[in-house]
Each structure stands twice: as C-alpha cells, then as structure tokens.
Design a protein around this motif. Structure first.
Motif, short mmCIF file in Angstrom:
data_model
loop_
_atom_site.label_atom_id
_atom_site.label_comp_id
_atom_site.label_asym_id
_atom_site.label_seq_id
_atom_site.Cartn_x
_atom_site.Cartn_y
_atom_site.Cartn_z
N LYS A 53 -4.70 11.93 -0.29
CA LYS A 53 -4.06 11.15 -1.36
C LYS A 53 -4.63 9.74 -1.40
CE LYS A 53 -0.88 11.89 -4.49
NZ LYS A 53 -1.05 13.00 -5.46
N LEU A 54 -4.96 9.21 -0.24
CA LEU A 54 -5.55 7.87 -0.15
C LEU A 54 -6.91 7.85 -0.84
CD1 LEU A 54 -4.94 5.09 1.32
CD2 LEU A 54 -6.47 5.91 3.12
N ILE A 55 -7.69 8.91 -0.67
CA ILE A 55 -9.00 9.00 -1.32
C ILE A 55 -8.84 9.01 -2.85
CG2 ILE A 55 -11.01 10.51 -1.68
CD1 ILE A 55 -10.74 11.33 1.25
N GLN A 56 -7.86 9.82 -3.32
CA GLN A 56 -7.59 9.87 -4.76
C GLN A 56 -7.25 8.47 -5.29
OE1 GLN A 56 -4.09 12.06 -5.83
NE2 GLN A 56 -4.21 11.51 -7.99
N TYR A 57 -6.38 7.80 -4.58
CA TYR A 57 -5.95 6.45 -4.99
C TYR A 57 -7.14 5.49 -5.02
CZ TYR A 57 -3.49 1.96 -4.79
OH TYR A 57 -3.05 0.67 -5.04
N GLY A 58 -7.99 5.59 -4.02
CA GLY A 58 -9.15 4.70 -3.95
C GLY A 58 -10.12 4.94 -5.07
N ASP A 60 -9.64 6.33 -8.07
CA ASP A 60 -9.09 5.94 -9.37
C ASP A 60 -9.06 4.43 -9.55
OD1 ASP A 60 -8.75 8.53 -10.17
OD2 ASP A 60 -6.63 8.66 -9.60
N ASN A 61 -8.82 3.69 -8.49
CA ASN A 61 -8.72 2.23 -8.60
C ASN A 61 -10.07 1.54 -8.54
OD1 ASN A 61 -5.73 1.17 -8.62
ND2 ASN A 61 -5.77 2.97 -7.30
N ILE A 62 -11.04 2.13 -7.82
CA ILE A 62 -12.38 1.54 -7.78
C ILE A 62 -13.00 1.55 -9.17
CG2 ILE A 62 -14.76 1.94 -6.97
CD1 ILE A 62 -13.53 2.77 -4.28
N THR A 63 -12.77 2.65 -9.89
CA THR A 63 -13.32 2.76 -11.25
C THR A 63 -12.67 1.77 -12.21
OG1 THR A 63 -11.70 4.50 -11.77
CG2 THR A 63 -13.88 5.21 -10.96
N LYS A 64 -11.58 1.19 -11.79
CA LYS A 64 -10.88 0.20 -12.63
C LYS A 64 -11.19 -1.23 -12.19
CE LYS A 64 -7.03 3.35 -13.53
NZ LYS A 64 -5.58 3.61 -13.34
N GLY A 65 -12.26 -1.39 -11.42
CA GLY A 65 -12.71 -2.74 -11.05
C GLY A 65 -12.01 -3.34 -9.86
N TRP A 66 -11.74 -2.52 -8.87
CA TRP A 66 -11.08 -2.98 -7.64
C TRP A 66 -11.98 -3.97 -6.91
CZ3 TRP A 66 -8.77 0.22 -3.10
CH2 TRP A 66 -7.38 0.06 -3.09
N ASN A 67 -11.39 -4.96 -6.18
CA ASN A 67 -12.21 -5.94 -5.45
C ASN A 67 -12.56 -5.43 -4.06
OD1 ASN A 67 -10.04 -6.60 -3.60
ND2 ASN A 67 -9.11 -7.78 -5.28
N PHE A 68 -13.51 -6.13 -3.43
CA PHE A 68 -14.05 -5.73 -2.13
C PHE A 68 -12.99 -5.77 -1.03
CE2 PHE A 68 -16.13 -6.81 1.91
CZ PHE A 68 -16.96 -5.71 2.04
N ASN A 69 -12.13 -6.79 -1.03
CA ASN A 69 -11.12 -6.94 0.01
C ASN A 69 -10.14 -5.76 0.03
OD1 ASN A 69 -12.12 -9.38 0.94
ND2 ASN A 69 -10.87 -10.59 -0.48
N ALA A 70 -9.77 -5.31 -1.17
CA ALA A 70 -8.86 -4.16 -1.27
C ALA A 70 -9.52 -2.90 -0.72
CB ALA A 70 -8.45 -3.96 -2.73
N VAL A 72 -11.83 -2.80 1.65
CA VAL A 72 -11.87 -2.91 3.11
C VAL A 72 -10.53 -2.51 3.72
CG1 VAL A 72 -12.05 -4.52 5.06
CG2 VAL A 72 -13.67 -4.68 3.17
N LYS A 73 -9.46 -3.00 3.10
CA LYS A 73 -8.12 -2.64 3.58
C LYS A 73 -7.89 -1.14 3.51
CE LYS A 73 -5.88 -7.03 2.36
NZ LYS A 73 -4.88 -7.67 1.49
N LEU A 74 -8.35 -0.54 2.40
CA LEU A 74 -8.21 0.91 2.23
C LEU A 74 -8.97 1.67 3.33
CD1 LEU A 74 -6.97 2.99 0.19
CD2 LEU A 74 -9.25 3.15 -0.79
N CYS A 75 -10.17 1.18 3.65
CA CYS A 75 -10.98 1.82 4.70
C CYS A 75 -10.31 1.71 6.07
CB CYS A 75 -12.36 1.18 4.76
SG CYS A 75 -13.42 1.58 3.35
N LEU A 76 -9.70 0.55 6.34
CA LEU A 76 -9.02 0.35 7.62
C LEU A 76 -7.81 1.29 7.76
CD1 LEU A 76 -9.12 -3.55 7.91
CD2 LEU A 76 -10.41 -1.89 9.29
N VAL A 77 -7.08 1.44 6.63
CA VAL A 77 -5.95 2.38 6.65
C VAL A 77 -6.45 3.80 6.89
CG1 VAL A 77 -4.11 3.41 5.26
CG2 VAL A 77 -4.52 0.95 5.15
N GLY A 78 -7.57 4.16 6.23
CA GLY A 78 -8.15 5.50 6.41
C GLY A 78 -8.58 5.75 7.84
N ILE A 79 -9.22 4.73 8.47
CA ILE A 79 -9.64 4.87 9.87
C ILE A 79 -8.44 5.02 10.79
CG2 ILE A 79 -10.71 3.62 11.80
CD1 ILE A 79 -12.61 2.36 9.70
#
Length: 588
Positions: A53-58, A60-70, A72-79
């Motif tokens: 679900k986290l991948i889906q969220y990421g 969909d939001n990256i394609t909407k112009g998500w910033n780099f900091n967000a 990184v946070k997503l990757c840390l949560v995934g790890i």
C-alpha cells in the motif's frame, strides 16, 4: 498374522480426520508458544501488505510532483517495515524450531515406550527396519506437519483473507479476475488429490521395503562376507531402489500438475490484471492502483502456491502418521491383570497340558506337562526345533500359551505382575547381545542398583576378575560395536556373569557355555554352585556332557515331554536319550 517381509508391501491405511485430531493432542503443552508464533507471523503478514500500500501511495503522489524530502521519509518508513518483517520471521522460526523438536521427542518417546511392551510375536512378524523408520523419518515428518505446516497453513489462509480484503478495497473489478483463476485451480486440485494419496502410499511402502532390507543386510554383514553374497545382495537392493524410483516418478507426474498449474494460472492472471487495467480501466483507476493490484495478485498467489505445496506434504505426512498410529494402536497382548500378584517366588514350576504355536499353521508344543521343584537342577534336551527354547520363553511370558496352564508356586503366571515375574526369572539366550557401553554397565544391565564393588566381588568368586582386568581399562573398558570386537566366548562369558549378577530365583541357561572353552567352563562350573544355591536352574543343552549331573533331564520330542528322569535312569532305559547321548561319543 502373516509375516511381512522386506519385499512385501504393507497394507494400505485409510484416511481419517480422527488421526489428525489425535496428532494435534501433541500441541497441548505448547499452545502458548504456538500462539505467540502465530501473532508474530500475522504481524509480518500485515507489514508486508502495508508495504504494498505504501508503494501505491508513493507512485501516485510522485506523479503529482512530490518533493524529495517526502520521498526520503517514505523510503525510511519502507525500510523500517522490511526490518520489522525480517525480525518477526526470525522470532517465528526460532519458536517453531524449538516446538518442533519437543514434539518430535514426545512422539518418539510415546512410540518407543509402546514398542517396549509389545509381545515378541509382533517382532517375529515384521522386519525391524520397517519398525525403525517409524521412530526416525516418520516421526520427524509428522512433527513438522503439526507444527510448521499447521502454523504456515493458518497463516497462509489468514494472509489470503487479508490480501483479498486489500484487493477488494483497491479494485473490485481486477479482484474478480483473480477469483476466476482460483476456481480453475480448485478443479485441477480436486482431480489430483486422491490419486496423489494412492501414489504416496506406494512410495512409502517402497521406502519402507528398502529400509527393511538395509537393516537386515547390515545385521548380517558377517554372514554376507562368509558366503560371498555381496553381488547378489547388491542386485536385490538395486531392485528395491528401482521400485522406489519408479513409484516416485509415477507420483511426480501428478505432483507436477499442481505446481505447474498454479504457476501458469497465477502468471496469466497477473498479465490480465496489467493488460485490462492499462488498456481498459485507465483513466478510471490510477497507475499506482494497477501496480498495487499486481503486487497484491503476486501476494495472493504465494499463499495459494504454498497451500498446494503444504497439501502435498500433508498427504505424505498423513500416511506417515497413519503408520505411527497403527503401531501405537497395536494391542499389548502380554499385560497385567487387575491387582496382579507381587511376591517373591520359591521357584516351583508346573506345566499342565501346555499347547503353544507361534502361528496358526504349526503347533510347537502339544499338551506338555512336567514339574520342577524349588532348587532343582533340570536339563532340557532334544533335537533342534523341538521346542526347548520355547519352554524357556513361555516361563518368562514372552508369549502367552494357546491352552493349558503354567504355574509358578501354584499361581498361574498370567496372574503375576510382569515386572515381578521377569525380575525373578533370568534367561541366558543363545544370542548374547551386549550394548555399546562399559563392561561394568553391561554386567549391571539387569540390576543397575548394584554397586561396582558388589559386581567385582561376584566376579572374584567366579575367578573371572583377573580375566576382566586383562582388558585395557578393566571393568570400565567400552565395548565397541555391541561387543563384536570380542570373541564369541568372551561375549558369552560376560553375558553369563550378567545373568548371575541379576540374582534370579529361576535361572534358564540356553546353551550358556557352548562357546566358552572347556578349561574356563570347568572353572565356572565349580565356582557357581554357591551362587546357584536355592535357585531353580534349567539348562538347555546340546552338549550332553554338561548336564549329566542334573537332578532331572527332560527329552523333548514330537511336541511333548518324551522321556524324563536322571541321567542314570534314562541311560538304563536305552531309549531316545540313550541314543542321543551315545551318538555324541560321551563317556558315562
């Protein structure tokens, strides 16, 4: 009961859920640990689903112009989620390994304990290799079934249920594509299951036959060398392994249908999800949704695939379980009555019209009657196969008689407590089995409470202390390979001392000194009179010169007591005993 040989398949068992229920009783003492393992595994499953679900969220939001900091946070949560998955899997595995080994121990102990009390007739009719495999491979496989496989199956079903919920929440239309694949696979599974069980039973029979022949061959290695039978035995073994190989190949045909069908259908379903999603449902659903559904579909088919693999293992383990329970359910025919007699015996023995047969086809003893007074020295002679050893085995109640009575101190032996009876009757058999242990522990095998000093004292009375001390470490020399490095005479001598140390009231010597040299035998015979005082002694002998001083000699012929009397009396009759004694060229 028919004799089951290494080249004869055992009868097929029938499936019953009652057997599964009985096996699950072994989980009783480990419920808490298994519950913890289940909870931890559920946490692992949920973390994996959340990760998708986290991948889906990421996406969909990256394609909407998500910033780099967000990002990184997503990757840390995934790890963090992946670390959590690894830790929970490790905790689950550690728990299941310990529980599995505990259940293996419990199952083997129950089976071994039951085998200890089965009658000699049970072992007479079965190759020991087929019994041994139930204590080893079968028990370990069944333990895995009711621990690892049980937990995994529950988890797979829960994972499947949770995955379906996540799939329905994400896209109902794409979920139904997966359901169509499940229906097709269920029909294939239903077709192959019954066939695979029959094939597994055949495989197990062939494996059991191999084990039986292997055990028999290893026990008879020396005989094989004497008769140069290595090549012939190799041919027999090759034939048994070929039968096993053929039965396995026969099973694989149907086993492959299951996993190949699962892989094909799962891949087709996944392709359909991406194809239909991209070409027919976009822009009604997002790209992230399609990717998530592809991930869920893969996640959905993993438990399906694992369940079918588990089912194959289940089919195999259940056939093992049926063999184990078949052994545990084997009735213990030699048992105590309610409130059995527990008392010291004097050694008065009476056989009254005793009839006995090892099987229905051949009667060994027919209306045998005789009496032995306490302290008497009795000898039993006769041709090979006349039933001399059988009489000894019946006294110790290794078998129950077909008809008549065997009385000790005027009490039917079936009314005695078995432990009480056998502790007071010792039989030195023709095959002297020594354990891979010290000479001292072998000597104390029947009387472990006796001190080492008492054992040494008895050996000194027999003038055998110096002989034992000639070994490297004297009494504490470890006998290698069950004493096979000793001569036949040495093994027999140690076995003889072991019997005397047990201090029985009735002593049966079945060719006790046949392999001991004449000089040593003469020394022992002179010394044992003190030890045998007040004991009823029954000697089974082929070497008639050793029993001429017996109080009574019985000659067994034609399944009965043919002649009975002292040596002098029987020689005067000039009957069968006279002929037998004279044929050995003994001096009267």
């Amino acid at each position: 009961m028919r004799v089951n040989k290494y080249d004869v398949d055992e009868r097929n068992t029938s499936f019953s859920f009652k057997n599964i229920k009985r096996a699950l009783k072994y989980l009783k003492d480990y419920k808490k640990k298994l519950f913890i393992a289940l909870i931890v595994s559920l946490a692992s499953t949920l973390l994996t689903l959340i990760y998708a679900k986290l991948i889906q969220y990421g996406i969909d939001n990256i394609t909407k112009g998500w910033n780099f900091n967000a990002l990184v946070k997503l990757c840390l949560v995934g790890i963090s989620i992946q670390i959590g998955v690894i830790l929970t899997i490790k905790i689950k595995n550690d728990i299941l390994v310990k529980v599995n080994q505990n259940i293996v121990e419990d199952l083997k102990n129950d089976l071994f304990s039951h085998l200890q009390y089965l009658s000699s007739k049970y072992y007479d009719t079965r190759p020991h290799g087929k019994i041994l495999v139930r204590l080893t491979d079968y028990a370990e496989s069944v333990s895995s079934l009711i621990t690892n496989r049980l937990i995994d199956t529950i988890l797979q079903l829960i994972s499947l249920f949770l995955t379906v919920i996540f799939m329905l929440i994400t896209s109902v239309k794409l979920t139904f594509i997966t359901f169509i694949g499940v229906i097709i696979l269920s029909l294939i599974f239903n077709f192959t299951t019954k066939i695979k069980r029959k094939k597994k039973l055949k495989i197990n029979n062939k494996r059991s036959n191999m084990n039986a022949y292997l055990y028999e061959s290893l026990k008879g290695t020396d005989t094989t060398k004497v008769f140069n039978r290595q090549k012939e035995n190799g041919v027999i073994h090759d034939g048994l392994t070929d039968e096993f190989f053929e039965s396995w190949c026969d099973y694989i045909v149907y086993g492959n249908i299951t996993w190949s069908s699962t892989n094909i259908i799962s891949n087709v379903v996944q392709v359909l999800i991406y194809t239909i999603g991209v070409f027919y449902l976009v822009p009604g659903i997002s790209l992230g949704t399609i990717v998530a559904m592809g991930s869920y579909s893969s996640r959905f088919w993993n438990p399906i695939r694992n369940l079918f693999v588990a089912m194959d293992d289940f089919i195999e383990s259940v056939t093992y379980l049926e063999r184990i329970l078949e052994t545990i359910d084997e009735p213990i025919t030699i048992t105590n009555i309610e409130n059995p007699v527990r008392k010291k015996i004097t050694g008065d023995i009476k056989f009254k019209d005793v009839v006995f047969s090892y099987n229905e086809d051949k009667v060994v003893l027919d209306k045998v009657s005789f009496e032995v007074k306490p302290g008497q020295k009795i000898a039993i002679v006769g041709e090979t196969g006349s039933g001399k050893t059988t009489i000894a085995n019946l006294m110790a109640r290794f078998y129950d008689i077909n008809d008549g009575e065997i009385l000790i101190d005027d009490i039917d032996i079936r009314n005695y407590d078995l432990n009480t009876l056998r502790r007071q009757i010792s039989i030195m058999q023709q095959d002297n089995y020594l354990f891979t242990d010290t000479i001292m522990n072998n000597l104390k095998y029947g009387n472990s409470k006796m001190s080492d000093e008492e054992v040494i004292k008895i050996c000194k009375k027999l003038d055998l202390d110096n002989w034992i001390n000639e070994f490297d470490k004297g009494y504490y020399t470890v006998l290698e390979n069950h004493g096979n490095t000793l001569s036949d005479g040495q093994r027999q001598l140690i076995s003889y001392i072991r019997i005397l140390i047990n201090d029985p009231k009735i002593l049966v010597l079945d060719e006790a000194t046949s392999k001991i040299d004449v000089k040593t035998e003469s020394i022992i015979q002179k010394k044992i009179n003190t030890l045998l005082k007040d004991k009823t002694t029954i000697t089974i002998a082929h070497r008639l010169s050793t029993i001429v001083n017996s109080d009574v000699i019985m000659l067994i012929k034609d399944k009965r007591v043919y002649e009975m009397g002292s040596h002098k009396e029987l020689m005067k009759k000039k009957g069968e005993y006279y002929k037998l004694f004279s044929s050995q060229d003994n001096l009267i």
